[in-house]
Design an enzyme around this catalytic site. Structure first.
Site, PDB file in Angstrom:
ATOM      1  N   ASP A  66      -8.193  27.286   8.707  1.00 54.44           N
ATOM      2  CA  ASP A  66      -9.584  26.890   9.173  1.00 54.44           C
ATOM      3  C   ASP A  66     -10.991  27.508   7.839  1.00 54.44           C
ATOM      4  OD1 ASP A  66     -11.852  24.776   9.694  1.00 54.44           O
ATOM      5  OD2 ASP A  66     -12.496  26.602  11.161  1.00 54.44           O
ATOM      6  N   THR A  99     -14.349  22.359   5.439  1.00 56.20           N
ATOM      7  CA  THR A  99     -14.755  23.661   4.932  1.00 56.20           C
ATOM      8  C   THR A  99     -13.819  24.425   4.287  1.00 56.20           C
ATOM      9  OG1 THR A  99     -12.893  24.485   6.713  1.00 56.20           O
ATOM     10  CG2 THR A  99     -15.985  24.329   7.902  1.00 56.20           C
ATOM     11  N   THR A 100     -13.447  24.223   4.487  1.00 57.34           N
ATOM     12  CA  THR A 100     -12.627  24.943   2.597  1.00 57.34           C
ATOM     13  C   THR A 100     -12.968  24.131   1.782  1.00 57.34           C
ATOM     14  OG1 THR A 100     -10.446  25.232   4.264  1.00 57.34           O
ATOM     15  CG2 THR A 100      -9.652  24.917   1.641  1.00 57.34           C
ATOM     16  N   ASP A 397     -12.014  20.465  14.691  1.00 61.10           N
ATOM     17  CA  ASP A 397     -12.716  20.150  14.232  1.00 61.10           C
ATOM     18  C   ASP A 397     -12.207  18.203  13.882  1.00 61.10           C
ATOM     19  OD1 ASP A 397     -12.177  22.363  12.564  1.00 61.10           O
ATOM     20  OD2 ASP A 397     -11.376  22.490  11.515  1.00 61.10           O
TER      21      ASP A 397
END
Length: 561
Positions: A66, A99-100, A397
């Site tokens: 994550d 997020t990445t 998530d």
């Protein structure tokens, strides 16, 4: 006599040792720091992304892929690179996934315009081009997004299952996608659909067993609290019990702990002790009168009260965590009482069944069939502690993504399909404008291709070949064609393949990445205070403190006894 040249006085503006760096070199240094972070995260993207094992200074290990969690654990100190940490955290808090992607996109935007910075193109032109391209991208997403039909509950539920599966495809639990996707969708649909407060989904981690042993409790479950003697004599199972939730301490306090009492006779002291016993017995009798069969309190319930409840067939639990007690009240009804006087039936809740059961090596109190249930509990099982923690992060998530899909109901195809379509749209628009903005917008379009390119690289596919196929298909108007990491061709229609994501993830990621990139290229000087670099030695002692400390000592510096 010729006068000598007057010496110009040196003007000292900053404290000695202050480090200042400015100009083009400083800007390129900041861009390099951001690219270093993106390089760390890039291998975690997509369904074939790798995991990172991060060991803290205390020796605790965490395995995760994550983006926000990795950046938080890395404790990055570079001031410009911290901007990327902030946008990853903001994406995690706002949407829960992507997020990445947001970090990779921001870093790639900076990489694409690094050459223009070196050639002295004004940062303000670059920022203007980025903001125009960002607005074009967001408008295009809103124009092509697919709105979900909610009129058919079965179709809507199957859509949510697809969205949850897409979120999990890049996680450690991708092998158990159908099992966990069903659990996540059931959890989100059990919440109040107007509020969708994800904090009411409790997650409990129980080491041992396999992933398939994980449970969804449609109600509340929490670990058995600390109990005194007498608790084992209490009944452990009820059907349709009345439940009382308290914020009251039911414990007999030792007199010396609380107050100083001066008495003239022993009988006076005995009267004080009797009064204390009288107070606790009165509280217990008031609780019994309500008819409650399950008594929960945020504060301790002592051994006297525990035995008293056991004698009357009442179950009690003290020191219940505040979050769990709040979820119990949400599920069973009633309200948390801070006094035992004037309690009536509407202050109590009820549920279909209550029991205490053994799960793994722990005992859990479980409330099921709750009439007002707008809450649920996930009991996660697994072998290693780090593994269960990563399962929890993955489910968080997925829960956030499903929650967004329920709230907004607009979706786009994932797997790099939307990024390629945006890239084609912006590149086409860039050709219609003159000047340097054309170069900046073309760079923006190229930067968007990092997402499908990285998905291909992580899956071991030929990214150049697949991106050429994608560009051709999107130029022909096939807007949902994305990367296929399993098929022989490498590309497919990801909308038909049910690789779906809420459009809000993409809108948020693009706007956050552009803001971060604009912020970094607008900084042309860094002033570093030497004090901020030194390890903190704690606050300074007030003036005169040393003298007072020495005066408090006896002769020869030996403390007085």
């Amino acid at each position: 006599m010729q006068r000598g040249f007057s010496m110009q006085p040196t003007v000292v503006l900053l404290k000695e040792g202050t480090d200042t760096s400015q100009g083009k070199g400083q800007l390129l240094s900041n861009i390099s720091a951001c690219l270093a972070i993106a390089e760390t995260l890039s291998s975690t993207l997509g369904p074939r992304g790798m995991d990172k094992l991060i060991v803290s200074d205390r020796g605790t290990a965490q395995i995760t892929n994550d983006g926000a969690t990795i950046l938080k654990l890395l404790e990055i100190v570079h001031p410009a690179a911290r901007t990327l940490v902030d946008i990853a955290r903001a994406q995690d808090a706002e949407v829960g996934d992507g997020t990445t992607s947001v970090v990779l996109l921001a870093a790639q935007l900076l990489k694409e315009i690094r050459g223009y910075i070196e050639e002295d193109v004004s940062p303000h032109i670059i920022m203007k081009g980025f903001r125009q391209a960002s607005q074009l991208a967001i408008d295009h997403i809103k124009a092509i997004q697919v709105t979900v039909d909610r009129s058919d509950p079965e179709k809507f539920r199957s859509l949510l299952l697809k969205v949850a599966s897409t979120s999990m495809s890049s996680k450690l639990i991708h092998s158990e996608k159908p099992f966990f996707a069903t659990m996540v969708v059931d959890a989100v649909l059990s919440l109040d659909q107007d509020d969708l407060d994800e904090s009411l989904i409790g997650v409990k981690k129980i080491p041992g067993g396999g992933m398939q042993d994980s449970l969804l409790i449609r109600g509340v479950s929490f670990k058995k609290t600390f109990t005194y003697a007498g608790a084992e004599q209490q009944p452990k199972s009820f059907t349709n019990p009345l439940i009382l939730s308290l914020n009251v301490e039911l414990e007999l306090k030792a007199e010396k702990d609380n107050a100083e009492v001066r008495v003239d006779a022993v009988s006076d002291y005995q009267a004080i002790v009797d009064a204390e016993w009288e107070i606790i017995y009165r509280k217990l009798q008031e609780i019994e009168k309500t008819g409650a069969q399950v008594v929960l309190s945020k504060l301790p319930i002592g051994d006297l009260a525990t035995q008293w409840f056991a004698d009357r067939g009442i179950f009690c639990a003290g020191r219940v965590p505040a979050g769990d007690l709040r979820r119990v009240v949400q599920a069973v009804g009633g309200s948390i009482q801070s006094t035992t006087s004037d309690m009536s039936r509407e202050h109590l809740g009820t549920c279909g069944s209550f029991d205490e059961r053994q799960i793994g090596g722990e005992r859990y109190n479980v409330f099921e069939d709750c009439p007002k249930a707008k809450t649920c509990t996930l009991l996660l099982r697994g072998g290693a502690e780090q593994f269960i923690e990563e399962v929890e992060r993955s489910l968080h998530d997925a829960i956030m993504v499903v929650r967004r899909a329920v709230k907004n109901g607009e979706i786009v195809a994932g797997g790099g399909a939307i990024e390629m379509d945006l890239s084609a749209h912006i590149r086409k628009h860039a050709l219609s404008i003159p000047g340097k903005l054309q170069l900046v917008q073309t760079a923006f379009a190229k930067a968007l291709e990092i997402i499908p390119r990285q998905i291909c690289d992580n899956a071991g596919l030929d990214s150049t070949d697949i991106l050429n196929k994608l560009r051709m298909r999107h130029a022909n108007g096939e807007k949902w064609i994305g990367v296929d990491v399993d098929g022989a061709d490498g590309v497919r229609d990801n909308l038909d393949a049910f690789v779906w994501e809420p459009s809000l993830i993409k809108v948020n990621a693009i706007s956050s990445a552009v803001e971060a990139a604009c912020l970094i290229i607008s900084v042309d000087e860094t002033v570093r205070n030497p004090q901020s670099e030194a390890p903190s030695a704690g606050p300074k002692a007030p003036p005169g403190a040393a003298g007072r400390a020495l005066r408090g000592r006896g002769r020869g510096g030996v403390p007085r006894r």
